[in-house]
Structure formats: C-alpha cells, structure tokens
Write a protein that holds these residues in place. Structure first.
Motif, PDB file in Angstrom:
ATOM      1  N   ARG A  27       2.011  13.095   2.407  1.00 39.70           N
ATOM      2  CA  ARG A  27       0.593  13.097   2.776  1.00 39.70           C
ATOM      3  C   ARG A  27      -0.166  12.017   1.998  1.00 39.70           C
ATOM      4  O   ARG A  27      -1.089  11.384   2.537  1.00 39.70           O
ATOM      5  CB  ARG A  27      -0.008  14.476   2.513  1.00 39.70           C
ATOM      6  N   ARG A  28       0.199  11.792   0.763  1.00 41.62           N
ATOM      7  CA  ARG A  28      -0.441  10.731  -0.015  1.00 41.62           C
ATOM      8  C   ARG A  28      -0.138   9.368   0.598  1.00 41.62           C
ATOM      9  O   ARG A  28      -1.008   8.492   0.673  1.00 41.62           O
ATOM     10  CB  ARG A  28       0.058  10.782  -1.461  1.00 41.62           C
ATOM     11  N   LEU A  29       1.091   9.159   1.041  1.00 41.84           N
ATOM     12  CA  LEU A  29       1.461   7.899   1.689  1.00 41.84           C
ATOM     13  C   LEU A  29       0.679   7.706   2.971  1.00 41.84           C
ATOM     14  O   LEU A  29       0.213   6.592   3.273  1.00 41.84           O
ATOM     15  CB  LEU A  29       2.966   7.873   1.978  1.00 41.84           C
ATOM     16  N   ASP A  30       0.531   8.779   3.734  1.00 41.65           N
ATOM     17  CA  ASP A  30      -0.195   8.685   5.005  1.00 41.65           C
ATOM     18  C   ASP A  30      -1.653   8.318   4.763  1.00 41.65           C
ATOM     19  O   ASP A  30      -2.223   7.483   5.484  1.00 41.65           O
ATOM     20  CB  ASP A  30      -0.076  10.022   5.739  1.00 41.65           C
ATOM     21  N   ARG A  31      -2.285   8.910   3.755  1.00 48.18           N
ATOM     22  CA  ARG A  31      -3.685   8.586   3.465  1.00 48.18           C
ATOM     23  C   ARG A  31      -3.821   7.157   2.957  1.00 48.18           C
ATOM     24  O   ARG A  31      -4.775   6.452   3.314  1.00 48.18           O
ATOM     25  CB  ARG A  31      -4.240   9.580   2.437  1.00 48.18           C
ATOM     26  N   ALA A  32      -2.878   6.710   2.116  1.00 47.66           N
ATOM     27  CA  ALA A  32      -2.947   5.338   1.605  1.00 47.66           C
ATOM     28  C   ALA A  32      -2.798   4.325   2.733  1.00 47.66           C
ATOM     29  O   ALA A  32      -3.497   3.302   2.762  1.00 47.66           O
ATOM     30  CB  ALA A  32      -1.860   5.123   0.552  1.00 47.66           C
ATOM     31  N   LEU A  33      -1.899   4.592   3.678  1.00 47.14           N
ATOM     32  CA  LEU A  33      -1.714   3.689   4.808  1.00 47.14           C
ATOM     33  C   LEU A  33      -2.960   3.655   5.684  1.00 47.14           C
ATOM     34  O   LEU A  33      -3.409   2.574   6.098  1.00 47.14           O
ATOM     35  CB  LEU A  33      -0.499   4.120   5.630  1.00 47.14           C
ATOM     36  N   ALA A  34      -3.532   4.820   5.970  1.00 45.15           N
ATOM     37  CA  ALA A  34      -4.743   4.863   6.798  1.00 45.15           C
ATOM     38  C   ALA A  34      -5.888   4.106   6.133  1.00 45.15           C
ATOM     39  O   ALA A  34      -6.631   3.369   6.796  1.00 45.15           O
ATOM     40  CB  ALA A  34      -5.135   6.317   7.055  1.00 45.15           C
ATOM     41  N   ARG A  35      -6.031   4.261   4.824  1.00 47.27           N
ATOM     42  CA  ARG A  35      -7.099   3.552   4.111  1.00 47.27           C
ATOM     43  C   ARG A  35      -6.868   2.038   4.145  1.00 47.27           C
ATOM     44  O   ARG A  35      -7.802   1.257   4.352  1.00 47.27           O
ATOM     45  CB  ARG A  35      -7.163   4.051   2.671  1.00 47.27           C
ATOM     46  N   HIS A  36      -5.640   1.632   3.955  1.00 51.04           N
ATOM     47  CA  HIS A  36      -5.320   0.197   3.989  1.00 51.04           C
ATOM     48  C   HIS A  36      -5.603  -0.399   5.363  1.00 51.04           C
ATOM     49  O   HIS A  36      -6.205  -1.483   5.469  1.00 51.04           O
ATOM     50  CB  HIS A  36      -3.852  -0.002   3.626  1.00 51.04           C
ATOM     51  N   ALA A  41       0.823  -1.204   0.000  1.00 48.20           N
ATOM     52  CA  ALA A  41       0.000   0.000   0.000  1.00 48.20           C
ATOM     53  C   ALA A  41       0.859   1.255   0.000  1.00 48.20           C
ATOM     54  O   ALA A  41       0.589   2.216  -0.737  1.00 48.20           O
ATOM     55  CB  ALA A  41      -0.935  -0.012   1.212  1.00 48.20           C
ATOM     56  N   VAL A  42       1.916   1.253   0.806  1.00 52.83           N
ATOM     57  CA  VAL A  42       2.789   2.425   0.891  1.00 52.83           C
ATOM     58  C   VAL A  42       3.584   2.602  -0.399  1.00 52.83           C
ATOM     59  O   VAL A  42       3.678   3.710  -0.954  1.00 52.83           O
ATOM     60  CB  VAL A  42       3.728   2.298   2.107  1.00 52.83           C
ATOM     61  N   LEU A  43       4.163   1.518  -0.905  1.00 55.65           N
ATOM     62  CA  LEU A  43       4.975   1.622  -2.121  1.00 55.65           C
ATOM     63  C   LEU A  43       4.127   2.010  -3.327  1.00 55.65           C
ATOM     64  O   LEU A  43       4.556   2.806  -4.170  1.00 55.65           O
ATOM     65  CB  LEU A  43       5.687   0.288  -2.389  1.00 55.65           C
ATOM     66  N   GLY A  44       2.936   1.417  -3.431  1.00 56.08           N
ATOM     67  CA  GLY A  44       2.075   1.764  -4.557  1.00 56.08           C
ATOM     68  C   GLY A  44       1.716   3.236  -4.566  1.00 56.08           C
ATOM     69  O   GLY A  44       1.719   3.887  -5.619  1.00 56.08           O
TER      70      GLY A  44
END
Length: 348
Positions: free
Chosen positions: A168-177, A148-151
């Motif tokens: 910020r994009r990484l943080d949102r992707a991690l929270a969603r995952h 999720a983070v790498l993608g």
C-alpha cells in the motif's frame, strides 16, 4: 571576492566557448584565405590544389573536433548514468541473513546502463523482503518512476509489519509521483508498474504479493518450476488495490534451493525466427551453481538467443538459501513433502 568569482569563468562555460570558438576560427581562416590570399585567386592547377588542401585541412579539423566533443559528451552521459544506477539499483550484498544473493540488469537501450526494471533485497526484523518490478517503458524516461517505487520500498519494509502494508505504501508513492509529474508536465501520466514482493522468514517460509509480475522460478535439484501458478493482481497504477492483502503462502525455501526472480523481458525475448527464450531451459543444470554464475549463464544464453539485441530491459535476481538445514517440519505448503536430504550448496 564576489567580483573575483564572477570574473573567473566556470570550466563548463569555458569548454562551451572553446567548442564554439574553434570551429568559428577555422571557418574564418578558410574564408580569409579564399578572399585575401593571392594564390586562392588564381585558376592554375597548383593554386587549385593548394586551395583544396587548405579546405580539406579545415574540414578534417572540424570533423576531428566534433568527434572529440561527441565522445566527451558520451563519456559524461555514461558517468551520469553510472552514478544514477549506483543510487537507483545499488549493488546488493552477496549475503543477506544466510542467503546468497546476486542481481543484474540489462538495458535494451544501446549505451544505457539503466532501464525500467527495479529490484531490491533488505534484511528486516520481519524477515528478508525482496522486490522485483518493471516500469512501463524502458530507458532514462522510466528512472523517476522506478526511483519513487524503490525509495518507498526501502523505507516501508522496515516500518510495516505486514507485507500488504508495504504494498500500500508503494501504491501511494507511485500515485503521488504520477500526479506530481502530470502537474509539472501538463500531461496525463498513465505509467504502471508490475511488482512482485517476497518475504522470507527465518524458517524459510515464503509469502508473496504479486501485482501483474511474472512468478519467479524455484530451482530445487534438477527441477525448475514456477513458485506459484496463482493469478496475480493488476499492476500498480491503473487500478486500486483490493481490500485483502494478506499475501499468498508459497511454502518454504529449503536449504540448497534457489529462487530466480525476473522481469518479463527475459521470457519475451525472441530470436530471428520469432521463437521465445526459454528461461527454464537456461536454468537446467544450474543446481548447486553460485547465484553470480547463474546470472552469467542466463544472460549468455539470452544474448545468444537474441543475437545480442534484446528488445526490452531484462533484470534477474537470484537468491539461494545457504542457511544451515533445520529439522524437518513437514511439507512445503501443499506442493510436495519437505526435502530430508537437501542438495549441497556452493558458497561464494
């Protein structure tokens, strides 16, 4: 055509039937021999020897069959892990915009080829952007979080003009995952990820954002020193990001200099006496050495230190500036004067 396809068993189903059928047949043969064969009913020495030989042969056959089945499943599992690794931690190109790059990961799980560490380097219109991260835990359980983070990173580095926007994009992707995983499994997902992101400009200028990750080491000539001693932000996951994500200016990576990014598994590794592994010590004498050779040097020293049994995943990414030297433009930040005579580089 539909009836024909339904009548033909798949290869996987056929293998499962055979794996269950052969032991059943062997067991049936042994029981039939014991119950119906006249020789098996006798109490003489010869009859007992013959009966023992039959059951020994059946037992040996079962052991060989089980062993072959386990080896086949292990090979299949390794093939799947290798395929996952090629997608998750895809091989980095040896050169990126004049930079020589090498990276590798060592999993703490015996027999596993991937773990909870992640890395990537991408050439963008904003400069070369690099990420190194470490997911809580290791082994196959951390693959989803790392993916999720790498993608998210691979997409955001091209879209976001500022490094803070990427984070910020990484943080949102991690929270969603984590939220989706918690809903699917019915448990609270409390994973976190330490992340270090670097941006290397065309002139060698370095900017960094660090969320709970170890700072990389800068190798300049015979000197090995941390790129920065600033306190990092908290890891991604448990805490919200601060409002200011302008990034830390870390001077310039001059031609001939090398950055060694790593996860905490490298410096947390201990020997039998509990002594920590010295990554700066392992990097001594690596000036002018090709990044791929630096990886081999460090991993060899690490395995010798731990007795070939590291307790945590270890990832390393080595990046050397092999661009043509530019005219001096002053100092590297406030750390030291710019090098007027950069060390010669060895190209792969």
């Amino acid at each position: 055509m539909m009836c024909f396809k339904a009548a033909v068993p798949r290869v996987g189903s056929l293998r499962r039937v055979l794996s269950m059928g052969l032991p059943t047949v062997w067991g049936a043969v042994a029981i039939t021999y014991k119950l119906t064969c006249p020789l098996a009913q006798q109490d003489g020495l010869g009859a007992r020897v013959a009966t023992s030989a039959v059951f020994f042969a059946v037992g040996t056959g079962l052991i060989i069959h089980v062993r072959r089945t386990l080896l086949r499943e292990l090979r299949q599992a390794r093939q799947v892990a290798g395929a996952a690794q090629s997608v998750l931690l895809r091989p980095l190109p040896p050169r990126i915009d004049g930079l020589t790059v090498a990276a590798a990961q060592l999993s703490a799980d015996r027999g596993a080829t991937i773990g909870g560490d992640l890395y990537e380097a991408v050439d963008t219109e904003h400069g070369v952007r690099v990420v190194m991260g470490d997911v809580r835990g290791h082994g196959l359980a951390a693959i989803g979080t790392a993916a999720a983070v790498l993608g998210s990173f691979r997409e955001a580095v091209h879209d976001e003009p500022e490094l803070g926007g990427v984070l910020r994009r990484l943080d949102r992707a991690l929270a969603r995952h984590l939220r989706e995983r918690a809903e699917r499994d019915g448990t609270a997902a409390e994973d976190f990820v330490t992340v270090l992101m670097l941006e290397l400009g065309r002139d060698g200028e370095l900017r960094a954002l660090n969320c709970g990750h170890p700072w990389p080491y800068l190798l300049s000539g015979s000197v090995v020193e941390p790129l920065s001693c600033a306190d990092p932000m908290p890891p991604l996951g448990p805490f919200p990001l601060p409002a200011d994500l302008s990034g830390l200016q870390c001077g310039h990576l001059l031609p001939g200099e090398t950055l060694i990014l790593h996860t905490d598994g490298a410096e947390d590794a201990r020997d039998a006496l509990g002594r920590f592994f010295s990554l700066p010590g392992a990097l001594q004498g690596a000036a002018g050495v090709a990044p791929q050779a630096v990886l081999g040097q460090v991993f060899t020293a690490l395995l010798n230190h731990t007795g070939s049994t590291p307790k945590d995943d270890v990832a390393l990414l080595v990046l050397r500036n092999d661009r043509q030297p530019q005219p001096p433009k002053g100092a590297r930040g406030t750390a030291r004067p710019a090098t007027k005579h950069p060390q010669p580089t060895t190209h792969l």
